[in-house]
Each structure stands twice: as C-alpha cells, then as structure tokens.
Design an enzyme around this catalytic site. Structure first.
Site, PDB file in Angstrom:
ATOM      1  N   ASP A  73       0.869  -1.177   0.000  1.00  0.00           N
ATOM      2  CA  ASP A  73       0.000   0.000   0.000  1.00  0.00           C
ATOM      3  C   ASP A  73       0.905   1.226   0.000  1.00  0.00           C
ATOM      4  O   ASP A  73       1.601   1.498   0.987  1.00  0.00           O
ATOM      5  CB  ASP A  73      -0.894  -0.011   1.249  1.00  0.00           C
ATOM      6  CG  ASP A  73      -1.828   1.194   1.271  1.00  0.00           C
ATOM      7  OD1 ASP A  73      -1.701   2.081   0.390  1.00  0.00           O
ATOM      8  OD2 ASP A  73      -2.679   1.251   2.178  1.00  0.00           O
ATOM      9  N   ASN A  98       3.556   5.369 -11.342  1.00  0.00           N
ATOM     10  CA  ASN A  98       2.251   5.590 -11.979  1.00  0.00           C
ATOM     11  C   ASN A  98       1.103   5.703 -10.990  1.00  0.00           C
ATOM     12  O   ASN A  98       0.100   6.361 -11.270  1.00  0.00           O
ATOM     13  CB  ASN A  98       1.977   4.428 -12.955  1.00  0.00           C
ATOM     14  CG  ASN A  98       0.534   4.403 -13.424  1.00  0.00           C
ATOM     15  OD1 ASN A  98       0.125   5.223 -14.237  1.00  0.00           O
ATOM     16  ND2 ASN A  98      -0.265   3.477 -12.883  1.00  0.00           N
ATOM     17  N   TYR A 163      -5.800  16.791  -5.391  1.00  0.00           N
ATOM     18  CA  TYR A 163      -5.196  15.874  -6.363  1.00  0.00           C
ATOM     19  C   TYR A 163      -4.328  16.667  -7.344  1.00  0.00           C
ATOM     20  O   TYR A 163      -3.160  16.337  -7.577  1.00  0.00           O
ATOM     21  CB  TYR A 163      -6.305  15.101  -7.105  1.00  0.00           C
ATOM     22  CG  TYR A 163      -5.848  14.355  -8.338  1.00  0.00           C
ATOM     23  CD1 TYR A 163      -5.119  13.170  -8.232  1.00  0.00           C
ATOM     24  CD2 TYR A 163      -6.153  14.828  -9.613  1.00  0.00           C
ATOM     25  CE1 TYR A 163      -4.709  12.482  -9.372  1.00  0.00           C
ATOM     26  CE2 TYR A 163      -5.752  14.150 -10.756  1.00  0.00           C
ATOM     27  CZ  TYR A 163      -5.024  12.984 -10.629  1.00  0.00           C
ATOM     28  OH  TYR A 163      -4.613  12.315 -11.753  1.00  0.00           O
ATOM     29  N   LYS A 167      -0.311  16.320  -7.911  1.00  0.00           N
ATOM     30  CA  LYS A 167       0.267  15.972  -9.215  1.00  0.00           C
ATOM     31  C   LYS A 167       1.242  17.063  -9.681  1.00  0.00           C
ATOM     32  O   LYS A 167       2.188  16.785 -10.423  1.00  0.00           O
ATOM     33  CB  LYS A 167      -0.826  15.750 -10.266  1.00  0.00           C
ATOM     34  CG  LYS A 167      -1.806  14.627  -9.989  1.00  0.00           C
ATOM     35  CD  LYS A 167      -1.186  13.277  -9.725  1.00  0.00           C
ATOM     36  CE  LYS A 167      -0.628  12.610 -10.942  1.00  0.00           C
ATOM     37  NZ  LYS A 167      -0.137  11.237 -10.605  1.00  0.00           N
TER      38      LYS A 167
HETATM   39  N1  LIG Z   1      -6.664   7.979 -16.674  1.00  0.00           N
HETATM   40  C1  LIG Z   1      -6.550   9.271 -16.944  1.00  0.00           C
HETATM   41  O1  LIG Z   1      -7.343   9.837 -17.710  1.00  0.00           O
HETATM   42  C2  LIG Z   1      -5.433  10.061 -16.347  1.00  0.00           C
HETATM   43  C3  LIG Z   1      -5.357  11.420 -16.665  1.00  0.00           C
HETATM   44  C4  LIG Z   1      -4.314  12.152 -16.129  1.00  0.00           C
HETATM   45  C5  LIG Z   1      -3.370  11.553 -15.321  1.00  0.00           C
HETATM   46  N2  LIG Z   1      -3.473  10.239 -15.023  1.00  0.00           N
HETATM   47  C6  LIG Z   1      -2.448   9.663 -14.155  1.00  0.00           C
HETATM   48  O2  LIG Z   1      -2.125   8.386 -14.656  1.00  0.00           O
HETATM   49  C7  LIG Z   1      -1.791   7.519 -13.584  1.00  0.00           C
HETATM   50  C8  LIG Z   1      -2.673   6.287 -13.677  1.00  0.00           C
HETATM   51  O3  LIG Z   1      -3.994   6.651 -13.307  1.00  0.00           O
HETATM   52  P1  LIG Z   1      -5.266   5.835 -13.711  1.00  0.00           P
HETATM   53  O4  LIG Z   1      -6.421   6.478 -13.071  1.00  0.00           O
HETATM   54  O5  LIG Z   1      -5.294   5.732 -15.155  1.00  0.00           O
HETATM   55  O6  LIG Z   1      -5.081   4.506 -12.942  1.00  0.00           O
HETATM   56  P2  LIG Z   1      -4.516   3.071 -13.339  1.00  0.00           P
HETATM   57  O7  LIG Z   1      -3.135   3.104 -13.837  1.00  0.00           O
HETATM   58  O8  LIG Z   1      -5.567   2.470 -14.192  1.00  0.00           O
HETATM   59  O9  LIG Z   1      -4.516   2.410 -11.864  1.00  0.00           O
HETATM   60  C9  LIG Z   1      -3.904   2.993 -10.750  1.00  0.00           C
HETATM   61  C10 LIG Z   1      -2.866   2.032 -10.202  1.00  0.00           C
HETATM   62  O10 LIG Z   1      -2.330   2.576  -9.002  1.00  0.00           O
HETATM   63  C11 LIG Z   1      -2.460   1.622  -7.972  1.00  0.00           C
HETATM   64  N3  LIG Z   1      -2.634   2.270  -6.683  1.00  0.00           N
HETATM   65  C12 LIG Z   1      -3.505   3.263  -6.360  1.00  0.00           C
HETATM   66  N4  LIG Z   1      -3.412   3.541  -5.048  1.00  0.00           N
HETATM   67  C13 LIG Z   1      -2.474   2.699  -4.542  1.00  0.00           C
HETATM   68  C14 LIG Z   1      -1.964   2.473  -3.238  1.00  0.00           C
HETATM   69  N5  LIG Z   1      -2.399   3.158  -2.175  1.00  0.00           N
HETATM   70  N6  LIG Z   1      -1.015   1.532  -3.084  1.00  0.00           N
HETATM   71  C15 LIG Z   1      -0.587   0.803  -4.135  1.00  0.00           C
HETATM   72  N7  LIG Z   1      -1.021   0.971  -5.379  1.00  0.00           N
HETATM   73  C16 LIG Z   1      -1.977   1.904  -5.574  1.00  0.00           C
HETATM   74  C17 LIG Z   1      -3.635   0.758  -8.361  1.00  0.00           C
HETATM   75  O11 LIG Z   1      -3.495  -0.537  -7.853  1.00  0.00           O
HETATM   76  P3  LIG Z   1      -4.275  -1.190  -6.611  1.00  0.00           P
HETATM   77  O12 LIG Z   1      -5.652  -0.624  -6.598  1.00  0.00           O
HETATM   78  O13 LIG Z   1      -4.215  -2.653  -6.905  1.00  0.00           O
HETATM   79  O14 LIG Z   1      -3.461  -0.828  -5.419  1.00  0.00           O
HETATM   80  C18 LIG Z   1      -3.467   0.705  -9.876  1.00  0.00           C
HETATM   81  O15 LIG Z   1      -2.556  -0.305 -10.232  1.00  0.00           O
HETATM   82  C19 LIG Z   1      -1.961   8.310 -12.309  1.00  0.00           C
HETATM   83  O16 LIG Z   1      -0.712   8.830 -11.907  1.00  0.00           O
HETATM   84  C20 LIG Z   1      -2.902   9.430 -12.712  1.00  0.00           C
HETATM   85  O17 LIG Z   1      -2.710  10.588 -11.920  1.00  0.00           O
HETATM   86  C21 LIG Z   1      -4.492   9.465 -15.509  1.00  0.00           C
END
Ligand SMILES: NC(=O)c1ccc[n+]([C@@H]2O[C@H](COP(=O)([O-])OP(=O)(O)OC[C@H]3O[C@@H](n4cnc5c(N)ncnc54)[C@H](OP(=O)(O)O)[C@@H]3O)[C@@H](O)[C@H]2O)c1
Length: 285
Positions: A73, A98, A163, A167
C-alpha cells in the site's frame, strides 16, 4: 495496436529491470506490458495481489521475461523503504511511478484522512522511491525514471483541488531531478498524462455528465475521446530520454501551451467548467 515497434535496446542502455509502481490495472498494467515488450524484466507493485499476478503471468507467457510482484500500500509511511529493500538485489534500469490516489469532490467535503492518503501516495512515496532508486542509478551512471503527472497539475482544478496540487508536486519534482541527474547519465521524465481510458476513467461516457455536458473544443475534446493505455504507455518508453517534460498526446501539449498564454483565471475556470459538469458532482454543484 502498437504505435511503433518497442525499443529493445533500452535494457542495454539503462539496465535489465523495470519497476512500475501502480501496475495492477489500466495505465499501470500497460506500462508493465510495454516494459516487457522492450525486453525488460518487470517488477510490478500495487495493493491487489491477484490483479498483479495476472498481469505478471501474462507478461511472462507473452514476452518470456522475468517478473517480481510486490504487494504494497503506497499510502503506508514506510512503503517506499520497504519496496526499495525488496529490489535491492536487482539492477534496476527503469523506474515508473504511476500510482495515484484521486480524492474527488469539493475540498471541504474530502475528509482529512483522504487528504493524507493523497499526499502519501502522490508526494511522499514517490519522493522516497526517487531518492532510493536515484542514489543507485546515479552511482551506477545509468538508468531512467518517469513520474506520471497529469493535465490536472497544470492549473488549479475544481473538484480535484488537492489531487491537482499533488500531481503538480510530482511534475516539478521530476523536472528538477532531470536537471540534477542528467549529468550523471540518468534520464528523468515528467510525463503529463491527459485523458486515458483506464479502469478509473469515467469522463468519456456521455452519461458521465449532467444536462450541461461540455461541448467539443479545447480540453473537452480529449476527455470525450481519450487515448488508450497502450498508446500512452508506448509513448512514455519512446520518450524516456526526452525530459524534462513530455505529454501523453500532441493535443495535450497544444492545450497546455495555449492555456499558458491566457490568464490563470481562464485556465482554472476552463478546467472547472468540465469537472463540475460531471454528473456525480452535480448534486453538490
Ligand atoms: N486515466 C486518466 O485519464 C489520467 C489522466 C491524467 C493523469 N493520469 C495519471 O495516470 C496515472 C494512472 O492513473 P489511472 O487512473 O489511469 O489509474 P490506473 O493506472 O488504471 O490504476 C492505478 C494504479 O495505481 C495503484 N494504486 C492506487 N493507489 C495505490 C496504493 N495506495 N497503493 C498501491 N497501489 C496503488 C492501483 O493498484 P491497486 O488498486 O491494486 O493498489 C493501480 O494499479 C496516475 O498517476 C494518474 O494521476 C491518468
């Protein structure tokens, strides 16, 4: 569908192992798969053991690389130290941070415990890991690090205020490390990600918005037409050497450049126009 052929010389240049923090789903799993396509052995870190194991076994079967999974975590105060200890025996070539905590809603409605998790996952743990991994890479004179930031980091963002602020810390930290580490042969990239259809992403669906859905134009275009995780992951590995900052899509860079030319109030309001129209916030407006 792959954008370009993966660069399989990267493990020779940086070192044989890649670590992805937050690798169990969506974009994080895509980074792990892309690392394997580039022939890295991969360490996958997240909380969900079964999801990590599934991605790891897929990677081993499809790409014949080694994997290691670490269930952690990243909100725990000692998570960075524990993970660094568990990979101390590996020659780590690439580190991708990530994972993100994504508290949402009006700032005053987000409990302080969620605010603490936001700071831990998005600021403290990446700092510890960048410190621990950075020491080893700099000593060895090679390696690459990418910290995943967001378009939310480029201005204040209503409904995601803390958030966006966290970031922004990641965005600026990685840029500073780019300048400190490059003279030691280590590449650092601040990777600004825009709308990506990962597991958590809900912005593209028309039903995500209330009556006043955002109209096309500007940032809303991307949110309604997100990238795939595979596209965003491929681009990160193609641009690892091209810090201090890269965007996940040309349109995101164009939006950032144009927003920077206007007033801060316009930039902040344009983001808030979109986020506050999300249906899940309309009851609290
Ligand atoms: N998707 C978008 O549109 C978008 C846009 C802008 C920026 N981002 C950035 O891209 C990155 C990925 O975001 P996403 O929303 O697309 O998610 P994602 O990569 O689909 O999933 C998030 C990952 O982070 C892990 N995680 C979250 N909290 C955690 C914790 N406390 N301990 C360990 N692992 C943790 C989750 O795993 P577990 O739940 O298994 O722990 C999962 O593997 C982030 O940095 C986000 O800010 C995404």
């Amino acid at each position: 569908v792959l954008v370009n052929e993966p660069d399989q010389t990267l493990p020779v240049r940086y070192g044989p192992w890649a670590l992805v923090a937050g690798a169990s789903a969506g974009l994080g799993a895509a980074f792990a798969v892309q690392a394997a396509r580039c022939c890295f052995d991969v360490v996958l870190v997240a909380r969900r053991e079964s999801a990590l194991a599934e991605t790891a076994s897929r990677i081993r079967a499809e790409y014949g690389v080694n994997t290691r999974t670490i269930v952690a975590d990243l909100a725990a105060p000692d998570a960075g130290e524990v993970i660094a200890g568990e990979i101390d025996d590996l020659d780590l070539g690439v580190f991708v941070y990530n994972a993100a905590a994504e508290p949402e809603g009006r700032f005053l409605d987000v409990p302080l415990e969620e605010q603490r998790v936001n700071l831990s996952v998005n600021c403290w743990t990446p700092t510890v890991l960048a410190h621990r991994v950075g020491h080893k890479m700099v000593e060895r004179g090679r390696g690459a690090m990418a910290i995943v930031s967001s378009m939310a980091a480029l201005q204040g963002i209503k409904m995601f205020a803390s958030y966006g602020a966290a970031k922004a810390y990641e965005l600026i930290l990685a840029e500073g490390l780019w300048d400190e580490f490059r003279e030691h042969g280590v590449d650092v990239l601040s990777y600004v990600v825009g709308a990506t259809a990962s597991a958590n992403f809900r912005g593209a669906a028309p039903e995500a918005y209330g009556e006043a859905a955002p109209s096309a134009g500007g940032p809303a275009d991307r949110i309604l037409n997100p990238s795939t995780p595979d596209e965003v992951a491929a681009r990160l590995f193609e641009r690892l050497h091209a810090g201090p900052r890269q965007y996940s899509h040309d349109a995101d860079e164009a939006t950032a450049v144009s927003a920077a030319q206007g007033s801060r109030a316009d930039a902040v309001r344009a983001m808030g126009e979109i986020t506050s129209r999300l249906a899940r916030f309309q009851k609290i407006g």
